[in-house]
Design a protein around this motif. Structure first.
Motif, PDB file in Angstrom:
ATOM      1  N   PRO A 309     -18.326  -7.647 -17.988  1.00 35.42           N
ATOM      2  CA  PRO A 309     -18.171  -8.868 -18.792  1.00 35.42           C
ATOM      3  C   PRO A 309     -19.446  -9.714 -18.764  1.00 35.42           C
ATOM      4  CG  PRO A 309     -16.242  -8.533 -17.426  1.00 35.42           C
ATOM      5  CD  PRO A 309     -17.253  -7.520 -16.990  1.00 35.42           C
ATOM      6  N   VAL A 310     -19.709 -10.390 -19.887  1.00 33.96           N
ATOM      7  CA  VAL A 310     -20.963 -11.123 -20.064  1.00 33.96           C
ATOM      8  C   VAL A 310     -20.662 -12.583 -20.416  1.00 33.96           C
ATOM      9  CG1 VAL A 310     -23.139 -11.242 -21.351  1.00 33.96           C
ATOM     10  CG2 VAL A 310     -22.088  -9.016 -20.891  1.00 33.96           C
ATOM     11  N   ILE A 311     -21.415 -13.474 -19.799  1.00 31.96           N
ATOM     12  CA  ILE A 311     -21.429 -14.879 -20.198  1.00 31.96           C
ATOM     13  C   ILE A 311     -22.705 -15.118 -20.994  1.00 31.96           C
ATOM     14  CG2 ILE A 311     -21.667 -17.273 -19.416  1.00 31.96           C
ATOM     15  CD1 ILE A 311     -18.894 -16.284 -19.010  1.00 31.96           C
ATOM     16  N   GLY A 312     -22.563 -15.593 -22.224  1.00 33.17           N
ATOM     17  CA  GLY A 312     -23.729 -15.931 -23.029  1.00 33.17           C
ATOM     18  C   GLY A 312     -24.201 -17.336 -22.707  1.00 33.17           C
ATOM     19  N   PHE A 313     -25.500 -17.492 -22.473  1.00 30.18           N
ATOM     20  CA  PHE A 313     -26.082 -18.776 -22.075  1.00 30.18           C
ATOM     21  C   PHE A 313     -27.257 -19.056 -22.998  1.00 30.18           C
ATOM     22  CE2 PHE A 313     -29.216 -21.014 -19.268  1.00 30.18           C
ATOM     23  CZ  PHE A 313     -28.519 -22.197 -19.140  1.00 30.18           C
ATOM     24  N   ASP A 314     -26.985 -19.892 -24.010  1.00 29.44           N
ATOM     25  CA  ASP A 314     -27.982 -20.181 -25.049  1.00 29.44           C
ATOM     26  C   ASP A 314     -28.385 -21.647 -24.912  1.00 29.44           C
ATOM     27  OD1 ASP A 314     -29.488 -20.555 -27.308  1.00 29.44           O
ATOM     28  OD2 ASP A 314     -27.877 -20.158 -28.738  1.00 29.44           O
ATOM     29  N   MET A 315     -29.495 -21.895 -24.237  1.00 31.35           N
ATOM     30  CA  MET A 315     -29.939 -23.259 -23.976  1.00 31.35           C
ATOM     31  C   MET A 315     -31.025 -23.634 -24.976  1.00 31.35           C
ATOM     32  SD  MET A 315     -31.332 -24.920 -20.437  1.00 31.35           S
ATOM     33  CE  MET A 315     -31.753 -26.678 -20.336  1.00 31.35           C
ATOM     34  N   GLY A 316     -30.699 -24.624 -25.783  1.00 30.71           N
ATOM     35  CA  GLY A 316     -31.646 -25.085 -26.781  1.00 30.71           C
ATOM     36  C   GLY A 316     -32.211 -26.440 -26.440  1.00 30.71           C
ATOM     37  N   GLY A 317     -32.688 -27.136 -27.464  1.00 29.38           N
ATOM     38  CA  GLY A 317     -33.341 -28.412 -27.232  1.00 29.38           C
ATOM     39  C   GLY A 317     -32.383 -29.549 -26.943  1.00 29.38           C
ATOM     40  N   THR A 318     -31.271 -29.592 -27.678  1.00 27.15           N
ATOM     41  CA  THR A 318     -30.356 -30.729 -27.524  1.00 27.15           C
ATOM     42  C   THR A 318     -29.059 -30.359 -26.839  1.00 27.15           C
ATOM     43  OG1 THR A 318     -29.524 -30.292 -29.733  1.00 27.15           O
ATOM     44  CG2 THR A 318     -31.262 -31.931 -29.535  1.00 27.15           C
ATOM     45  N   SER A 319     -28.718 -29.078 -26.797  1.00 20.91           N
ATOM     46  CA  SER A 319     -27.443 -28.692 -26.212  1.00 20.91           C
ATOM     47  C   SER A 319     -27.528 -27.258 -25.732  1.00 20.91           C
ATOM     48  CB  SER A 319     -26.318 -28.838 -27.256  1.00 20.91           C
ATOM     49  OG  SER A 319     -26.581 -28.017 -28.374  1.00 20.91           O
ATOM     50  N   THR A 320     -26.471 -26.843 -25.051  1.00 28.40           N
ATOM     51  CA  THR A 320     -26.378 -25.483 -24.536  1.00 28.40           C
ATOM     52  C   THR A 320     -25.063 -24.878 -25.000  1.00 28.40           C
ATOM     53  OG1 THR A 320     -27.732 -25.947 -22.588  1.00 28.40           O
ATOM     54  CG2 THR A 320     -26.234 -24.083 -22.443  1.00 28.40           C
ATOM     55  N   ASP A 321     -25.127 -23.651 -25.525  1.00 26.90           N
ATOM     56  CA  ASP A 321     -23.932 -22.928 -25.950  1.00 26.90           C
ATOM     57  C   ASP A 321     -23.562 -21.896 -24.899  1.00 26.90           C
ATOM     58  OD1 ASP A 321     -23.752 -24.304 -28.310  1.00 26.90           O
ATOM     59  OD2 ASP A 321     -24.745 -22.777 -29.530  1.00 26.90           O
ATOM     60  N   VAL A 322     -22.290 -21.908 -24.500  1.00 24.71           N
ATOM     61  CA  VAL A 322     -21.772 -20.969 -23.503  1.00 24.71           C
ATOM     62  C   VAL A 322     -20.620 -20.207 -24.131  1.00 24.71           C
ATOM     63  CG1 VAL A 322     -20.619 -20.776 -21.271  1.00 24.71           C
ATOM     64  CG2 VAL A 322     -22.463 -22.426 -21.565  1.00 24.71           C
ATOM     65  N   GLU A 463     -26.339 -27.857 -12.417  1.00 26.01           N
ATOM     66  CA  GLU A 463     -24.946 -28.041 -11.995  1.00 26.01           C
ATOM     67  C   GLU A 463     -24.086 -28.502 -13.168  1.00 26.01           C
ATOM     68  OE1 GLU A 463     -21.830 -27.559  -9.686  1.00 26.01           O
ATOM     69  OE2 GLU A 463     -23.869 -27.118  -8.999  1.00 26.01           O
ATOM     70  N   ALA A 464     -24.663 -29.353 -14.046  1.00 21.90           N
ATOM     71  CA  ALA A 464     -23.915 -29.814 -15.221  1.00 21.90           C
ATOM     72  C   ALA A 464     -23.576 -28.643 -16.139  1.00 21.90           C
ATOM     73  CB  ALA A 464     -24.725 -30.862 -15.974  1.00 21.90           C
ATOM     74  N   MET A 465     -24.462 -27.652 -16.222  1.00 19.19           N
ATOM     75  CA  MET A 465     -24.205 -26.502 -17.089  1.00 19.19           C
ATOM     76  C   MET A 465     -23.300 -25.473 -16.426  1.00 19.19           C
ATOM     77  SD  MET A 465     -27.842 -26.044 -19.116  1.00 19.19           S
ATOM     78  CE  MET A 465     -28.932 -26.293 -17.707  1.00 19.19           C
ATOM     79  N   CYS A 466     -23.214 -25.490 -15.102  1.00 20.54           N
ATOM     80  CA  CYS A 466     -22.312 -24.564 -14.413  1.00 20.54           C
ATOM     81  C   CYS A 466     -20.844 -24.935 -14.646  1.00 20.54           C
ATOM     82  CB  CYS A 466     -22.598 -24.570 -12.907  1.00 20.54           C
ATOM     83  SG  CYS A 466     -24.083 -23.661 -12.435  1.00 20.54           S
ATOM     84  N   ARG A 467     -20.562 -26.225 -14.758  1.00 24.06           N
ATOM     85  CA  ARG A 467     -19.163 -26.655 -14.857  1.00 24.06           C
ATOM     86  C   ARG A 467     -18.438 -26.051 -16.057  1.00 24.06           C
ATOM     87  NH1 ARG A 467     -18.808 -33.025 -13.912  1.00 24.06           N
ATOM     88  NH2 ARG A 467     -16.755 -32.707 -14.825  1.00 24.06           N
ATOM     89  N   PRO A 468     -19.018 -26.055 -17.270  1.00 22.15           N
ATOM     90  CA  PRO A 468     -18.280 -25.433 -18.382  1.00 22.15           C
ATOM     91  C   PRO A 468     -18.152 -23.925 -18.233  1.00 22.15           C
ATOM     92  CG  PRO A 468     -20.448 -26.167 -19.110  1.00 22.15           C
ATOM     93  CD  PRO A 468     -20.239 -26.738 -17.750  1.00 22.15           C
ATOM     94  N   ILE A 469     -19.118 -23.269 -17.571  1.00 19.33           N
ATOM     95  CA  ILE A 469     -19.002 -21.824 -17.372  1.00 19.33           C
ATOM     96  C   ILE A 469     -17.838 -21.534 -16.434  1.00 19.33           C
ATOM     97  CG2 ILE A 469     -20.159 -19.772 -16.494  1.00 19.33           C
ATOM     98  CD1 ILE A 469     -22.810 -20.995 -17.384  1.00 19.33           C
TER      99      ILE A 469
END
Length: 1246
Positions: A309-322, A463-469
């Motif tokens: 299984p894969v988690i997609g982590f797309d970090m851009g300029g204003t936001s991050t898509d998970v 840590e802020a990006m880990c929470r939604p994952i």
């Protein structure tokens, strides 16, 4: 990758800032290109320009920009675009009018009636997409066979319906012509129950097109699913966005000879499938851009990593898509983007407000990252346009970004390189604040270097990006550590290793085309056609033939549509789905039977029942075998396989890779000499030891056979964290403590069984320190905020007992615990016993054994009191209590792991530190308030008084101590305990006070015991705010709490009074029960008008969708609209209340528990009060009765209950000059989205 056609295949991702082009050229080689999406000085359209450049480069012939391109060498163009998303975010779509059933003109404004931000007194809400509303005289209701009704008609779901009023086309014609005369050419048509009976919408659609409307979106076609509110939003979005998309498509076509007549042109839809250009619609386009990235890593990383299984982590300029992929796309069928809830299949892409452009703050001793963003303009400080300090600047200061690797496109003239000096200067200003706090704060400590400050912000962002994952995986019963992290996007490379390590993942995969993975995903995507229709059949053997017939018909539609696009039958596959739920629940799952072949006791299409039970057990931890299963929708997804493949593997390399340069890069241990490699020079077999720009210490990167980078994530080097306050660790612990409470909540929701907890999410979980003081609480339900702490401290402090080192607790709303009325919320109770079972202190688990017999006896005990009943739903009570025990056990486990990582002393110390941080934020607010009053020559004492409808006064005097930043909140003079249920236990007042303090602070702070540390609260014993233990209190929780808030905010002059009521309405008889709370007007304030038709302050409950209400309960909703003019006049107007009319179809008992029927919501600073509420019962014979604020009354078929909710107070003298016109407060430009966000919104809508 050969190309026998000898023609080009283009895949283009047109993003907000850059457009990425992936071209498969004749001969099989690949060309990639990145260019600005907007560059009007050089080209009109970025995708066309990208195609032109590649054709020019490959052909060696100059192709002028001012001439249409020859398409003879182009086989296909695939595109993902943010055109629809940007139009929605920026509200730049088509002018639209909404046509809706009479009585529902404001339905989409009201929506669910819940506000977006619990603590923003201005109540910013996205504006509706339509410009005008026409109410249409038509009405269809579900047939119940009442005397005098006509012959029923049959809907497509199989339901019988009654046409109460045919559509009045004659009266509508002139109104439509008026819209045309005002320049409106696009319509959204939304009628009640059109999902099953669409004839009225279809008749209006025919008329509108005859009159000349260029686009007509019928909700029954946009998405034929039950629930008129999201279906209506979907139809409006379609009418608003589709013309914009069509204009873009037409403009794109004009750049090519023959307008692309012989070229296959496909657009990516939100569901991850491609659709022909002519059928690309607005409501299916909002995730067109990010969907390509999910398809990209699903087709590459998932395959390369052997199906892990894969988690997609797309970090851009204003936001991050998970996102997540484990062999099949994970879809949601209702989600919000830019405040618009869309009912359409969408990939579950979770967007969080943390990206490279997220701003950095130091607030009251806490490192804070976002959610504010620098945006593209001015951008981060290093862009040389005066922008703020951001995550990108922190990475630049740490040496993790190399300015020489970026083009010179920055500065006012867009001709300069990135500026490390600007980043350092901007970050130094924040470092001054940090070090001032460290040296002069409550716990003096050594100052931090600039690099330590930058590293701190990066760690907090991680840590802020880990929470939604964590939330995304655990919500469906998965372990985050069992996944591979697929990293792509412009900013993710600097963070991927640290995030994978924090989540326990051991592999990070970075595709060689990670910078344009969305474009690659478009090249690899399949063409999809979907067909769906609503259903209301039970899932039983007697209906399997009907279900198979429906699925076969939909499958035929999909196959025919794909064949029409040129796919042979051998390249077409279909997958069937049923949208299933247990009867009486709202939790429907869209399940496929592709892993569950048909059996003798299933439909021929597959064993959907087994698939449903398996997934329900995985996601929720139990099943309900005795409960019937209902089919809400049937769906078929047809797929045309594209056949495109990537180029061959890269050549194996021998010897070490060439080091391009060495640079200084800062990691946890300080600066390290860091080699830099150029990806284009790396080949299969190269291993990158030690440290590189992408790879953290302790990790190793290697180049795979396909040319990608795989990073093996090693264990983190042990670091020592002491008990002394470290602002960086404080921010990280803040996230960890909140994550524990959130994970407890996920367990509770998954394992509970009642509607209140599992679906309405009416619960909260919390962590407490060794003194029983609140540390973290999730979600932030206002009425829960202070109450649990008082309860915990009452339970645990027994003389002579050794205290535990921490506590966890969970609170859930049990719908019935006995008492004198079903639902345990009687409007006329006078003692606590009449409101159900009472527990002062009860040991639920003893010696590891759940005390079922004892708790059953306690829940049945109210039945011994005359006129009362024991619990009416013991099974749900016991199941939910077990779920709460499981949630607490999860909390114990997680805190234990935290103690194992950091030690007990450190964890307890940071529990205290996070409470002290909340205390500091409140002290700063109180000082600022006192200083402001002092500067205006005003006293440091403020007061306010308001009344309950029975005349009971609630008085407050607040004395500010400026030097200490403290205050005394003195409620002396408040009225005595009442003979009724408006009494509010002390904990309710504390909850209201914490809520008000958070609103007054005006930004995110930890909501815990520390909020009350600067405050001394004086509540007279025996008053309505501290009644005797025997007093009835059910109304105090839902009504008196609102008045306490009005009094506190009035004393501080923060805003005028909101409606001050939850408008509790209960309906029931022997076989059904229903409860709702209804919105009203919000109070105006300094600089804003009050929001109309919204819940305020201590409640935020979502209201049942009108179609669900009418399908499950014996009522007809005749009106649900704003009560125009009920808001108080003022320079800033108070919000209007609502009018809600229920016509009863069966005999039942109606109970109302309401306030503000006598005393009006006050205005402030010369503003006028809002209108009182009014409860009317209109008998079938026409007699109208004012029910008063609190009563129970029998109602009969034909009776109508008419609820008028109060308006909000106005602010400022109405005669003052009106404020200049401007846009109302709007949510952030890049809001969150996805299932994690929807879950939190639902939690906060209680």
């Amino acid at each position: 990758m050969g190309n026998p056609e000898g023609r080009f295949h283009f895949a283009i991702d047109r993003g907000g800032t850059f457009t990425d082009v992936f071209a498969q050229c004749p001969g099989g080689h690949v060309r990639v290109l990145k260019l600005l999406s907007e560059d009007p000085a050089n080209y009109v359209d970025a995708p066309t320009e990208g195609i032109r450049r590649i054709l020019e480069q490959e052909g060696g012939v100059l192709l002028p920009r001012d001439r249409p391109l020859d398409t003879s060498r182009i086989a296909s163009i695939r595109m993902g675009t943010t055109v629809a998303t940007n139009a929605l975010l920026e509200r730049r779509g088509e002018r639209v009018a909404l046509l809706v059933t009479r009585g529902f003109r404001d339905l989409l404004h009201l929506g669910t009636q819940a506000r977006e931000d619990l603590f923003d007194l201005a109540v910013p809400m996205p504006e509706v997409l339509y410009e005008e509303v026409l109410e249409v005289d038509e009405r269809v209701v579900l047939y119940r066979g009442e005397p005098g009704t006509g012959t029923p008609v049959k809907g497509c779901t199989g339901d019988l319906l009654e046409v109460q009023q045919p559509v009045d086309l004659g009266g509508l014609r002139g109104k439509l012509e008026g819209l045309l005369s005002r320049g409106i050419r696009s319509l959204a048509v939304v009628f009640m129950h059109s999902y099953t009976w669409a004839q009225h919408e279809q008749q209006v659609g025919v008329l509108a097109r005859e009159l000349g409307f260029t686009h007509v979106s019928l909700s029954s076609e946009a998405m034929p699913m039950v629930r008129i509110v999201p279906r209506g939003h979907t139809a409006c979005a379609d009418a608003y966005l589709t013309p914009t998309i069509q204009r873009y498509v037409q403009g794109f076509r004009r750049g090519f000879q023959g307008q692309l007549k012989d070229v296959q042109v496909l657009f990516m839809r939100s569901d991850g499938g491609l659709a022909p250009m002519d059928s690309f619609s607005g409501s299916r386009a909002v995730l067109s851009g990010p969907a390509g990235g999910v398809v990209g890593y699903s087709a590459t990383t998932y395959r390369v990593e052997g199906g892990q299984p894969v988690i997609g982590f797309d970090m851009g300029g204003t936001s991050t898509d998970v996102s997540r992929y484990a062999g099949e796309f994970e879809h949601v069928f209702e989600a919000s983007t830019a405040g618009v809830t869309l009912q359409a299949p969408q990939l579950d892409i979770n967007t969080v407000a943390a990206g490279g452009g997220s701003r950095l703050f130091f607030r009251s001793g806490l490192f804070v990252v976002g959610p504010e963003s620098a945006g593209a303009h001015p951008g981060p400080a290093c862009y040389r346009k005066g922008g703020p300090v951001t995550v990108t600047d922190a990475n630049l200061v740490l040496g993790r970004l190399l300015p020489a690797s970026f083009p010179c496109i920055f500065g006012p003239g867009e001709d300069q390189p990135l500026s490390p000096e600007a980043s350092r200067k901007a970050l130094e200003a924040v470092a001054v604040e940090v070090n001032s706090f460290l040296t002069n704060g409550p716990c003096p400590a050594s100052p931090l270097s600039l690099e330590e400050v930058a590293m701190g912000f990066v760690r907090v962002a991680n840590e802020a990006m880990c929470r939604p994952i964590r939330a995304l995986t655990q919500a469906r019963g998965h372990d985050p550590s069992a996944h591979v992290l697929a990293c792509f996007g412009g900013a993710g490379g600097q963070h991927a290793c640290a995030i994978a390590r924090a989540l326990g993942m051991d592999t990070v995969h970075i595709h060689r085309h990670s910078g344009l993975l969305s474009a690659l995903g478009l090249a690899l995507a399949d063409v999809v056609h979907e067909a769906q229709e609503p259903c209301s059949l039970p899932y039983v053997p007697e209906t399997f033939v009907q279900l198979d017939q429906r699925l076969s018909r939909l499958e035929e539609q999909c196959v025919d549509a794909l064949r029409a696009q040129g796919f042979p039958r051998s390249q077409i596959s279909t997958e069937s789905f049923l949208h299933l739920r247990y009867q009486g629940t709202d939790c429907a799952l869209m399940v496929s039977a592709h892993q569950h072949p048909a059996t003798a006791r299933s439909p021929r299409a597959g064993d959907f029942g087994a698939a449903f039970v398996e997934r329900y057990m995985r996601e929720f931890g139990f099943i309900i075998p005795e409960r019937p299963v209902v089919v809400d929708d049937v769906r078929v997804r047809g797929t045309g396989r594209s056949g495109l493949r990537l180029e061959d593997a890269t050549k194996a390399q021998t010897g070490p890779p060439r080091v391009d340069k060495m640079t200084q890069c800062y990691f946890e241990g300080g600066y390290q000499e860091t080699p830099v490699y150029l990806l284009g020079e790396l080949g299969y077999g190269h291993k990158l030891q030690g440290v590189t720009i992408l790879v953290e210490p302790g990790c190793q990167a290697e180049v795979t056979e396909t040319g990608d980078i795989r990073i093996s994530v090693g264990a983190e080097a042990p670091s020592t964290v002491g008990a002394q306050l470290d602002p960086i660790q404080l921010s990280i612990f803040s996230h960890r403590f909140m994550s524990i409470a959130e994970q407890m909540g996920r367990i509770l929701q998954r394992t509970a069984i009642s509607t209140n907890i599992k679906e309405r999410l009416d619960f909260s979980c919390a962590l407490f320190g060794p003194d029983g003081g609140l540390v973290s609480n999730a979600p932030h339900i206002p009425v829960h905020l202070g109450a649990m702490q008082e309860t915990v401290q009452f339970q645990v402090f027994w003389p002579g007992q050794t205290r535990p080192v921490f506590y966890v607790a969970s609170r859930g709303h049990h719908a019935d615990i006995g008492g004198i009325t079903p639902g345990s919320m009687p409007p006329h109770s006078t003692t606590l016993q009449q409101e159900g079972a009472v527990f002062l202190s009860f040991k639920l688990v003893q010696g590891g054994v759940f005390q079922e017999e004892a708790v059953t006896e306690a829940l049945r005990a109210p039945g011994k009191i005359p006129g009362c009943s024991g619990t009416r739903n013991l099974h749900d009570n016991l199941s939910d209590l077990r779920a709460q025990v499981a949630a607490n056990q999860k909390g114990i486990q997680l805190v234990g792991e935290l103690i194992g990582q950091y030690s007990l002393d450190v964890v307890q110390a940071y529990m205290g530190h996070i409470q002290a941080n909340a205390e500091l934020a409140v002290r700063d607010m109180l000082r600022a308030f006192g200083t402001s009053r002092q500067a205006r020559g005003l006293p440091l004492e403020v007061s306010a008084e308001d009344h309950m409808d029975d005349g009971s006064p609630i008085r407050l005097r607040v004395q500010i101590n400026l030097s200490q930043g403290s205050a005394v909140f003195d409620f002396s003079g408040t009225g005595p305990e009442v003979f009724g249920n408006l009494n509010a236990p002390r904990a309710i007042t504390l909850s209201a006070l914490i809520y008000c303090l958070r609103c007054l602070v005006g930004r995110d702070i930890p909501l815990n015991q520390g909020c009350l540390a600067p405050v001394r609260v004086v509540i007279p014993r025996g008053s309505i705010l501290d009644p005797s233990p025997e007093a009835a209190v059910v109304g105090g929780n839902v009504l008196t709490s609102q008045r306490v808030v009005d009094v506190i905010l009035g004393a501080f002059g923060a805003c005028a009074a909101s409606q001050g009521c939850m408008n509790n309405v209960t309906l029931g008889n022997d076989h059904m029960g229903y409860y709702e709370t209804v919105a009203g007007g919000a109070g105006a304030g300094p600089g804003w008008h009050g929001r109309s038709g919204v819940h305020s302050h201590m409640t935020n409950t979502r209201i049942t969708d009108p179609e669900i209400l009418e399908s499950r309960y014996p009522v007809i909703l005749r009106r649900f609209e704003l009560r125009l003019g009920s808001g108080g006049r003022g320079r800033f107007r108070g919000g209007d209340g609502v009018v809600r009319e229920l016509l009863f179809r069966e005999e039942a008992l109606l109970s109302v528990l309401t306030e503000r029927r006598a005393f009006r919501p006050y205005g402030l600073r010369g503003g006028e009060p809002g209108a009182r509420g009014l409860n009317l019962l209109i008998r079938k014979d026409g007699r109208t009765v004012n029910l008063g604020g609190k009563t129970s009354v029998s109602v009969y078929p034909g009776d109508v209950f008419c609820l008028h909710t109060p308006g909000g107070g106005g602010y400022g003298d109405p005669e003052d000059p009106a404020p200049p016109p401007g846009s109302p407060p709007q949510p952030p430009a890049f809001p969150e989205r996805g299932s994690v966000y929807e879950y939190r919104r639902a939690q906060e809508a209680v």
